[in-house]
Design a protein around this motif. Sequence first.
Motif, PDB file in Angstrom:
ATOM      1  N   SER A  13       0.854  -1.198   0.000  1.00  8.12           N
ATOM      2  CA  SER A  13       0.000   0.000   0.000  1.00  8.12           C
ATOM      3  C   SER A  13       0.879   1.234   0.000  1.00  8.12           C
ATOM      4  O   SER A  13       2.046   1.172   0.398  1.00  8.12           O
ATOM      5  CB  SER A  13      -0.895   0.031   1.243  1.00  8.12           C
ATOM      6  OG  SER A  13      -0.136   0.300   2.398  1.00  8.12           O
ATOM      7  N   LYS A  20      -3.203  -3.952   5.421  1.00  8.41           N
ATOM      8  CA  LYS A  20      -2.354  -4.958   4.741  1.00  8.41           C
ATOM      9  C   LYS A  20      -2.141  -6.220   5.567  1.00  8.41           C
ATOM     10  O   LYS A  20      -2.341  -7.328   5.078  1.00  8.41           O
ATOM     11  CB  LYS A  20      -0.960  -4.390   4.444  1.00  8.41           C
ATOM     12  CG  LYS A  20      -0.894  -3.390   3.356  1.00  8.41           C
ATOM     13  CD  LYS A  20       0.545  -2.956   3.107  1.00  8.41           C
ATOM     14  CE  LYS A  20       1.207  -2.315   4.292  1.00  8.41           C
ATOM     15  NZ  LYS A  20       0.567  -1.108   4.821  1.00  8.41           N
ATOM     16  N   ARG A 143       0.656  -8.612  -7.327  1.00  5.90           N
ATOM     17  CA  ARG A 143       0.712  -7.483  -6.401  1.00  5.90           C
ATOM     18  C   ARG A 143      -0.706  -7.112  -5.989  1.00  5.90           C
ATOM     19  O   ARG A 143      -1.509  -6.732  -6.856  1.00  5.90           O
ATOM     20  CB  ARG A 143       1.364  -6.259  -7.083  1.00  5.90           C
ATOM     21  CG  ARG A 143       2.873  -6.283  -7.132  1.00  5.90           C
ATOM     22  CD  ARG A 143       3.428  -5.528  -8.302  1.00  5.90           C
ATOM     23  NE  ARG A 143       3.125  -6.267  -9.539  1.00  5.90           N
ATOM     24  CZ  ARG A 143       3.844  -7.290  -9.982  1.00  5.90           C
ATOM     25  NH1 ARG A 143       4.900  -7.683  -9.333  1.00  5.90           N
ATOM     26  NH2 ARG A 143       3.494  -7.948 -11.081  1.00  5.90           N
ATOM     27  N   VAL A 145      -2.626  -4.422  -4.181  1.00 13.06           N
ATOM     28  CA  VAL A 145      -2.487  -3.064  -3.635  1.00 13.06           C
ATOM     29  C   VAL A 145      -3.736  -2.769  -2.807  1.00 13.06           C
ATOM     30  O   VAL A 145      -4.856  -2.822  -3.314  1.00 13.06           O
ATOM     31  CB  VAL A 145      -2.331  -2.017  -4.761  1.00 13.06           C
ATOM     32  CG1 VAL A 145      -2.183  -0.612  -4.169  1.00 13.06           C
ATOM     33  CG2 VAL A 145      -1.138  -2.351  -5.644  1.00 13.06           C
ATOM     34  N   SER A 157      -1.450   5.445  -3.041  1.00  9.04           N
ATOM     35  CA  SER A 157      -1.443   4.206  -3.842  1.00  9.04           C
ATOM     36  C   SER A 157      -1.053   4.517  -5.282  1.00  9.04           C
ATOM     37  O   SER A 157      -0.299   3.769  -5.907  1.00  9.04           O
ATOM     38  CB  SER A 157      -2.818   3.549  -3.891  1.00  9.04           C
ATOM     39  OG  SER A 157      -3.276   3.353  -2.625  1.00  9.04           O
ATOM     40  N   ILE A 161       2.079   2.932  -7.354  1.00  7.83           N
ATOM     41  CA  ILE A 161       1.917   2.276  -8.660  1.00  7.83           C
ATOM     42  C   ILE A 161       2.767   2.990  -9.711  1.00  7.83           C
ATOM     43  O   ILE A 161       3.428   2.355 -10.536  1.00  7.83           O
ATOM     44  CB  ILE A 161       0.419   2.249  -9.061  1.00  7.83           C
ATOM     45  CG1 ILE A 161      -0.335   1.282  -8.137  1.00  7.83           C
ATOM     46  CG2 ILE A 161       0.237   1.866 -10.526  1.00  7.83           C
ATOM     47  CD1 ILE A 161      -1.841   1.277  -8.309  1.00  7.83           C
ATOM     48  N   PHE A 173      -1.421  -4.932 -11.613  1.00  9.42           N
ATOM     49  CA  PHE A 173      -1.754  -4.674 -10.205  1.00  9.42           C
ATOM     50  C   PHE A 173      -3.183  -5.149  -9.951  1.00  9.42           C
ATOM     51  O   PHE A 173      -4.066  -4.922 -10.781  1.00  9.42           O
ATOM     52  CB  PHE A 173      -1.676  -3.168  -9.908  1.00  9.42           C
ATOM     53  CG  PHE A 173      -0.300  -2.586 -10.120  1.00  9.42           C
ATOM     54  CD1 PHE A 173       0.636  -2.567  -9.095  1.00  9.42           C
ATOM     55  CD2 PHE A 173       0.065  -2.060 -11.362  1.00  9.42           C
ATOM     56  CE1 PHE A 173       1.904  -2.035  -9.296  1.00  9.42           C
ATOM     57  CE2 PHE A 173       1.330  -1.529 -11.576  1.00  9.42           C
ATOM     58  CZ  PHE A 173       2.263  -1.518 -10.535  1.00  9.42           C
TER      59      PHE A 173
END
Length: 272
Positions: A13, A20, A143, A145, A157, A161, A173
């Motif tokens: 994140s 998370k 991944r 996110v 975020s 990215i 993602f």
Amino acid sequence: MTSNRTLSVCVLSGKGGVGKSNIALNLGYCMFRGGFPLLLMDCDLGLANLDVLLGVTPEYDMQKLLDTDMDPALIAVQVEPGGFDFLPAASGVPELVEMDADLREMLFRKLSPLFSRYDYLFMDLGAGINPTVLEFASMAHVRLVIVTPEPTSLTDSYALIKVLATQHGVRDFHIIVNQVEDRHEEEVTFKRLAAACDKFLGITPVLLGGIRADKMVPESVRRQKPLLKMAPSSPAAHDLFALAVKLQRLRTSMQAVISAGPFASETQPNFE
Ligand SMILES: Nc1ncnc2c1ncn2[C@@H]1O[C@H](COP(=O)(O)OP(=O)(O)O)[C@@H](O)[C@H]1O
Ligand SMILES: [Mg+2]
């Protein structure tokens, strides 16, 4: 050597405190209950806290692995018998937070035989864009996110990215929107992030799904038990289970990639 069946999934994140560690822990628990052996690796090397969420006091951690020739299987802690294990981070060790390529290579070479025992390797990463986070995130097959509807979570975020895309060439993602009121908020939040990624980076992230804000999540933290175990019929547990089903579908669709090794092929560490 490796049986090449392990899907590596990192949970990351832009901003801290978005969920998370709870998501990594509970998705991990779902996979284990579904019959898929899983290693949960605490990669938040600055502020490791999965041990607290699990209510365990590990004897050893990753520092021991770097300092000695100890078998990594002896460093892993059994969370549930039969395929749910936890690999503790070494909290607050500066050389790990700023891990250089040699150290990282050594760590993954030592861990490689352990990884091959599991269907999933979940890496709970620290928030933000420090070099270790970026390297681990670009190595993983998948991944996840984690964002929340808060504007600061969305902007952070997007920044994460952007750095992964522009500096590491990462383009895929999967987004989980945590702490939503309802499906509408999940969709609106995802669309905001996806629109920015599309417009400025030419990237189309995939929505894996949302998790409702649920008071049972902090309650499970207080009790140091996975939500899925403590309150499996709570709204957030229901959403996490649905996400686990989707992730398992994704794993099935990625068999060809997985069979090439436990990490994304282009950045596969050299295990000699
Ligand atoms: N879906 C949710 N509903 C309510 N609270 C949540 C939810 N997800 C996370 N939280 C709370 O947010 C806090 C941060 O979660 P954590 O998993 O430690 O975040 P991170 O690992 O991203 O820093 C915890 O206190 C947790 O109880
Ligand atoms: Mg955390």
